[in-house]
Scaffold this motif. Structure first.
Motif, mmCIF file in Angstrom:
data_model
loop_
_atom_site.group_PDB
_atom_site.id
_atom_site.type_symbol
_atom_site.label_atom_id
_atom_site.label_comp_id
_atom_site.label_asym_id
_atom_site.label_seq_id
_atom_site.Cartn_x
_atom_site.Cartn_y
_atom_site.Cartn_z
ATOM 1 N N ALA A 157 0.817 -1.210 0.000
ATOM 2 C CA ALA A 157 0.000 0.000 0.000
ATOM 3 C C ALA A 157 0.853 1.264 0.000
ATOM 4 N N GLU A 158 2.056 1.206 0.572
ATOM 5 C CA GLU A 158 2.876 2.409 0.681
ATOM 6 C C GLU A 158 4.175 2.242 -0.085
ATOM 7 N N VAL A 159 4.584 3.307 -0.771
ATOM 8 C CA VAL A 159 5.930 3.360 -1.336
ATOM 9 C C VAL A 159 6.591 4.621 -0.793
ATOM 10 N N THR A 160 7.910 4.750 -0.974
ATOM 11 C CA THR A 160 8.621 5.927 -0.480
ATOM 12 C C THR A 160 8.040 7.180 -1.130
ATOM 13 N N PRO A 161 7.600 8.175 -0.351
ATOM 14 C CA PRO A 161 6.980 9.347 -0.968
ATOM 15 C C PRO A 161 8.000 10.279 -1.618
ATOM 16 N N PHE A 162 7.529 10.930 -2.679
ATOM 17 C CA PHE A 162 8.267 12.034 -3.311
ATOM 18 C C PHE A 162 7.799 13.292 -2.592
ATOM 19 N N VAL A 163 8.737 13.992 -1.931
ATOM 20 C CA VAL A 163 8.351 15.091 -1.054
ATOM 21 C C VAL A 163 8.574 16.431 -1.742
ATOM 22 N N VAL A 164 7.553 17.286 -1.691
ATOM 23 C CA VAL A 164 7.679 18.634 -2.247
ATOM 24 C C VAL A 164 7.132 19.638 -1.237
ATOM 25 N N PRO A 165 7.633 20.883 -1.293
ATOM 26 C CA PRO A 165 7.076 21.915 -0.408
ATOM 27 C C PRO A 165 5.744 22.425 -0.960
ATOM 28 N N THR A 166 4.863 22.898 -0.084
ATOM 29 C CA THR A 166 3.589 23.459 -0.545
ATOM 30 C C THR A 166 3.816 24.856 -1.114
ATOM 31 N N ASN A 167 2.857 25.303 -1.913
ATOM 32 C CA ASN A 167 2.862 26.651 -2.501
ATOM 33 C C ASN A 167 4.177 27.016 -3.168
ATOM 34 N N THR A 168 4.813 26.030 -3.772
ATOM 35 C CA THR A 168 6.073 26.275 -4.470
ATOM 36 C C THR A 168 5.923 25.741 -5.879
ATOM 37 N N LEU A 169 6.313 26.548 -6.860
ATOM 38 C CA LEU A 169 6.218 26.095 -8.246
ATOM 39 C C LEU A 169 7.401 25.171 -8.532
ATOM 40 N N VAL A 170 7.091 23.877 -8.688
ATOM 41 C CA VAL A 170 8.144 22.890 -8.919
ATOM 42 C C VAL A 170 8.067 22.424 -10.361
ATOM 43 N N LYS A 171 9.179 22.559 -11.072
ATOM 44 C CA LYS A 171 9.209 22.043 -12.440
ATOM 45 C C LYS A 171 9.718 20.604 -12.402
ATOM 46 N N LEU A 172 9.015 19.717 -13.110
ATOM 47 C CA LEU A 172 9.424 18.319 -13.170
ATOM 48 C C LEU A 172 9.967 18.046 -14.560
ATOM 49 N N ILE A 230 3.641 8.049 -4.730
ATOM 50 C CA ILE A 230 3.031 8.851 -3.675
ATOM 51 C C ILE A 230 3.752 10.189 -3.642
ATOM 52 N N VAL A 231 2.979 11.247 -3.735
ATOM 53 C CA VAL A 231 3.541 12.585 -3.622
ATOM 54 C C VAL A 231 3.113 13.133 -2.269
ATOM 55 N N GLN A 232 4.102 13.617 -1.494
ATOM 56 C CA GLN A 232 3.772 14.181 -0.187
ATOM 57 C C GLN A 232 4.157 15.660 -0.186
ATOM 58 N N ALA A 233 3.174 16.507 0.091
ATOM 59 C CA ALA A 233 3.468 17.944 0.188
ATOM 60 C C ALA A 233 3.584 18.330 1.658
ATOM 61 N N MET A 234 4.644 19.125 1.969
ATOM 62 C CA MET A 234 4.866 19.573 3.351
ATOM 63 C C MET A 234 4.973 21.091 3.358
ATOM 64 N N ASP A 235 4.644 21.691 4.505
ATOM 65 C CA ASP A 235 4.899 23.124 4.655
ATOM 66 C C ASP A 235 6.377 23.383 4.423
ATOM 67 N N LYS A 236 6.681 24.620 3.982
ATOM 68 C CA LYS A 236 8.069 24.891 3.596
ATOM 69 C C LYS A 236 9.058 24.587 4.717
ATOM 70 N N SER A 237 8.697 24.930 5.969
ATOM 71 C CA SER A 237 9.649 24.705 7.067
ATOM 72 C C SER A 237 9.871 23.207 7.277
ATOM 73 N N ASP A 238 8.773 22.429 7.221
ATOM 74 C CA ASP A 238 8.910 20.976 7.360
ATOM 75 C C ASP A 238 9.770 20.427 6.239
ATOM 76 N N PHE A 239 9.564 20.988 5.027
ATOM 77 C CA PHE A 239 10.309 20.509 3.874
ATOM 78 C C PHE A 239 11.802 20.773 4.064
ATOM 79 N N GLU A 240 12.131 22.004 4.584
ATOM 80 C CA GLU A 240 13.550 22.337 4.800
ATOM 81 C C GLU A 240 14.164 21.321 5.753
#
Lengths: 258, 551
Positions: A157-172, A230-240
């Motif tokens: 059910a779970e795979v390693t998440p791809f983590v991104v910060p919220t409210n940030t424009l991320v180019k893939l 799995i994509v996981q979005a975190m607040d910027k501070s959590d992401f840092e």
């Protein structure tokens, strides 16, 4: 009579089914995508809704005409010895139902093209770039700062998440090193193919923390079904904080240069 | 007016059970047509069994009825069998039988090319299935995208090679048949059968043949280049080469192939509606124009299968627009059919029921096609179960419903006996409910994110929908079983049909059922696109001596 009653019952059944489909969101029967969390996904969602308005009107109109023929013009409803008018055509009507669909599809195409220009053009104002690479069977996410997340495919059910910060424009930026894969997280946006030797891109800007699921959408071999995302979005501070931890792990695990 | 009744050769008794030597060597377009149709129905049953295994495997999350490798072979074989060996072959067969009759010809223009063209089909089918007996058949979907089909990723078995060879043979057969149809229709029309009087089924066959003639060669070319890559070490489509080039070549064939399967279906519908509504077809000229509009447009839309590979947005916009424009000629046909039945005296025989089943379901396939043509929306729907639902609405709800209508409509001409009506009603209602039960809710799976071609899934949210789909798919299988029982039973024991059970419009109804080897004792005069109806109304119709008499 029995036959027209049956036709009526069938119609009512189908109408009820259609109503069920359009009104319920539970039990896995949804007539629409998951709630979008990125502006490009929202754009697609709105285009889908816009087309649906026209589509439902056309669907109801044409099916009603068919039903009218079934109920009204069946031989048993016509007077005995009824001889239908021998009409061979009507230029005005024929031109009419050439022009009307033309206008409808031009409108839909124009509407879609505006969305295409808005959300599918190459971007250069990104705040962060991640290189997404597909392989048999999993995804690698290279943050271009030495940190790489390996999302190995699994039927669990779970795979390693791809983590991104919220409210940030991320180019893939997409790439593949064996066969073609396709990266798809429905809540974020549409699919982007990862084709060996071709550059392809997408972007995301997730508006709230959370986890979203996706899958590889291009048959890539026997492990195709394992390539869950799995994509996981975190607040910027959590992401840092997460990124700092990843950097530390990477530094300690890689061999020292000296 | 006295007519001489020629003695009928022995091979023309009404039974299917002729000496094998006749079946193997005949150049009669009617017997070849029957062989095409029987071959295709066998393929339909085999492809259907694959579908049922696929549905059982998907009925619940995490099932392991078959393994991933077997599953990939099954979906590939299901697609290849249904598209290449069932629908295309059936419509070729029914046209082979009917086109010479409908234009008042004695046979096809090249009877021996016809024979060769047919016998290449069993060769193609056997070649494909050789894969199953040599370790594994094609496992990359019916599209066989590179580089997955290249040697580097697919070297354990010969499945891909057998598939490529099979498709090359199939394309050659298709090119032969198309050439033959076009020559026949241009050169062998009866006196008075001007182009403006051709039945719409024949017009549909002209447009189909032109299409297959143009797109058959690029398909064979793609397969030959793929074999060069695999066997001679070239790099056309490999990871070092240009994998996307393969997609362009494949879809330049692949999308028009959809129309190769649906245009004859349109022709069938255009024949059946006027007969049972007792009205001439509405807008004959616009029906013909719409066919050629579709032929032209269908060759300018192939890249709509590739909206996610990353093309320039203006190129994508072009393919989106051309794709949506196909709705215009298709709409003309649709409204003309409705207008033909409007004010009519519509008799809902079994073939007419299937025609209305076709109209009701094909509409849904057409509308979902607009969603898929829209580039932004397509990036969500592409390669998901929404696409699987859409393509079955056009292929099954479209082509197959029309084929079933055609079977019930022309079976009395081919065998001299009617199909059983009660079994026919069962066939229609079960397949209509089963089909919609299977594919209507399948759209939602795609919207929720279930990709096609995954052999199993962990997501419990998809379980309920999948189990309903699986149960409904078995209702379709039951329905097809009813059809087969009906065909086998009625071929020997059905009610005697007479020469013209439906009071038809076109020339095939002027001869006996089944027709003699030379088709017509006298070719009737042709004064409009409804020659038999003209003769009936002017009292000139000479009843041909019935072949079958009640015993």
């Amino acid at each position: 009579m029995a036959r027209s009653a049956r036709a009526l019952l069938t119609t009512i059944g189908l109408a009820a089914l259609a109503f069920l489909l359009s009104s319920c969101d539970v039990g896995g029967l949804s007539p629409i995508f998951p709630d979008p969390v990125s502006p490009n996904g929202k754009g697609i969602y709105d285009t889908y809704v816009g087309i649906s308005v026209v589509a439902i009107i056309v669907f109801i109109g044409v099916e009603a005409a068919l039903l009218w023929v079934v109920l009204r013009y069946r031989r048993s409803r016509q007077p005995a010895g009824y001889m239908p008018p021998q009409v061979h055509g009507h230029t005005g009507l024929e031109i009419g139902w050439t022009i009307a669909p033309l206008i409808i599809v031009l409108a839909i195409a124009g509407y879609s093209f505006v969305e295409l220009q808005k959300d599918f053009q190459p971007i250069s104002n990104q705040e962060m770039t991640v290189k997404v690479s597909g392989h048999q069977f999993g995804w690698d996410y290279d943050y271009l700062n030495g940190v790489v997340v390996h999302q190995e495919g699994s039927l669990a059910a779970e795979v390693t998440p791809f983590v991104v910060p919220t409210n940030t424009l991320v180019k893939l930026q997409f790439d593949a090193n064996d066969v073609i894969h396709s990266w798809w997280v429905p809540a974020i946006s549409g699919k982007t193919d990862a084709v060996p030797g071709y550059d392809n891109f997408s972007w995301l800007k997730i508006d709230k923390p959370g986890k979203w699921r996706g899958e590889c959408a291009e048959l890539c071999g026997s492990g195709h079904a394992q390539m869950q995302i799995i994509v996981q979005a975190m607040d910027k501070s959590d992401f840092e904080a997460w990124m700092a931890k990843q950097k530390a792990t990477t530094a300690s695990s890689s061999p020292s240069p000296s | 007016m006295a007519t001489t009744v020629l003695p009928r050769p022995k091979q023309y008794d009404d039974t299917f059970f002729k000496p094998i030597s006749i079946w193997l060597t005949t150049t009669d377009h009617k017997l070849i047509g029957i062989m095409y149709m029987v071959t295709s129905i066998i393929s339909f049953v085999i492809g259907g069994i694959f579908a049922l295994i696929i549905r059982l495997q998907l009925s619940q999350p995490n099932l392991k009825l078959v393994d991933a490798e077997t599953y990939n072979q099954l979906i590939s074989a299901h697609g290849v069998t249904m598209i290449f060996f069932f629908v295309t072959i059936f419509v070729t067969g029914i046209a082979n039988y009917m086109v010479p009759l409908m234009i008042g010809a004695r046979d096809m223009a090249f009877p021996r090319v016809n024979l060769l063209g047919f016998w290449l089909i069993p060769v193609a089918i056997i070649l494909y299935y050789c894969g199953f007996f040599t370790g594994g058949s094609l496992n990359a979907g019916w599209t066989g995208y590179t580089p997955l089909t290249e040697k580097a990723f697919n070297h354990q078995t010969f499945g891909v090679d057998f598939w490529a060879l099979s498709i090359i043979v199939w394309a050659i057969s298709g090119i032969m048949a198309s050439t033959n149809f076009l020559t026949t229709i241009v050169a062998l029309r009866a006196p008075g059968m001007r182009f403006s009087r051709l039945p719409l089924f024949v017009w549909a066959q002209i447009s189909t043949s032109i299409l297959l003639l143009i797109v058959g060669a690029p398909l064979a070319a793609a397969m030959i280049l793929l074999e060069f890559d695999r066997q001679l070490g070239t790099q056309f489509f490999t990871t070092q080469g240009r994998p996307v080039l393969y997609q362009h070549l494949f879809w330049f064939f692949g999308h028009p192939e959809v129309y190769v399967m649906i245009l004859p279906a349109f022709g069938l519908i255009s024949e059946i509606v006027p007969v049972f509504a007792r009205k001439p077809i509405f807008g004959y000229m616009s029906m013909v124009a719409a066919l050629f509009g579709i032929v032209f447009l269908s060759m300018t839309v192939w890249a709509h299968h590739m909206f996610t590979v990353g093309m320039n947005t203006y190129v994508e916009g072009f393919f989106m627009l051309m794709t949506m424009l196909i709705a215009v000629p298709t709409g003309i046909k649709f409204f003309n059919w409705i207008a033909t039945a409007w004010w009519g005296s519509v008799e809902f025989t079994v073939p007419m029921k299937f025609v209305f089943g076709f109209l009701a379901t094909f509409l849904i396939g057409g509308i979902t096609g607009i969603y898929l043509a829209s580039v932004p929306v397509d990036t969500q729907l592409h390669q998901s179960y929404f696409v699987v639902a859409h393509l079955h609405y056009v292929l099954f709800g479209g082509s197959v419903f029309a084929i079933l209508a055609g079977i019930y409509y022309w079976f009395p001409k081919i065998t001299g006996r009617l199909l059983n009506r009660t079994l026919g009603e069962w066939n229609f209602w079960t397949v209509f409910v089963g089909f919609n039960g299977t594919f209507l809710i399948m759209h939602t799976l795609g919207l929720e994110g279930m990709p096609r071609r995954i052999w199993t899934y962990a997501n419990p949210a998809w379980a309920t929908t999948n189990v309903i789909i699986t149960i409904s798919s078995f209702l379709i299988a039951f329905s097809i079983l009813v059809l087969l029982i009906n065909v086998v039973h009625s071929w020997g024991h059905g009610e005697i049909a007479g020469n013209d059970p439906w009071r038809g419009n076109t020339l095939e109804w002027a001869t006996t059922s089944p027709p003699p080897p030379y088709n017509f004792e006298r070719v009737p005069p042709v004064r409009s696109f409804m020659p038999v109806r003209d003769l009936r109304e002017s009292g000139e119709l000479i009843e041909a001596e019935p072949v079958l008499t009640p015993t």
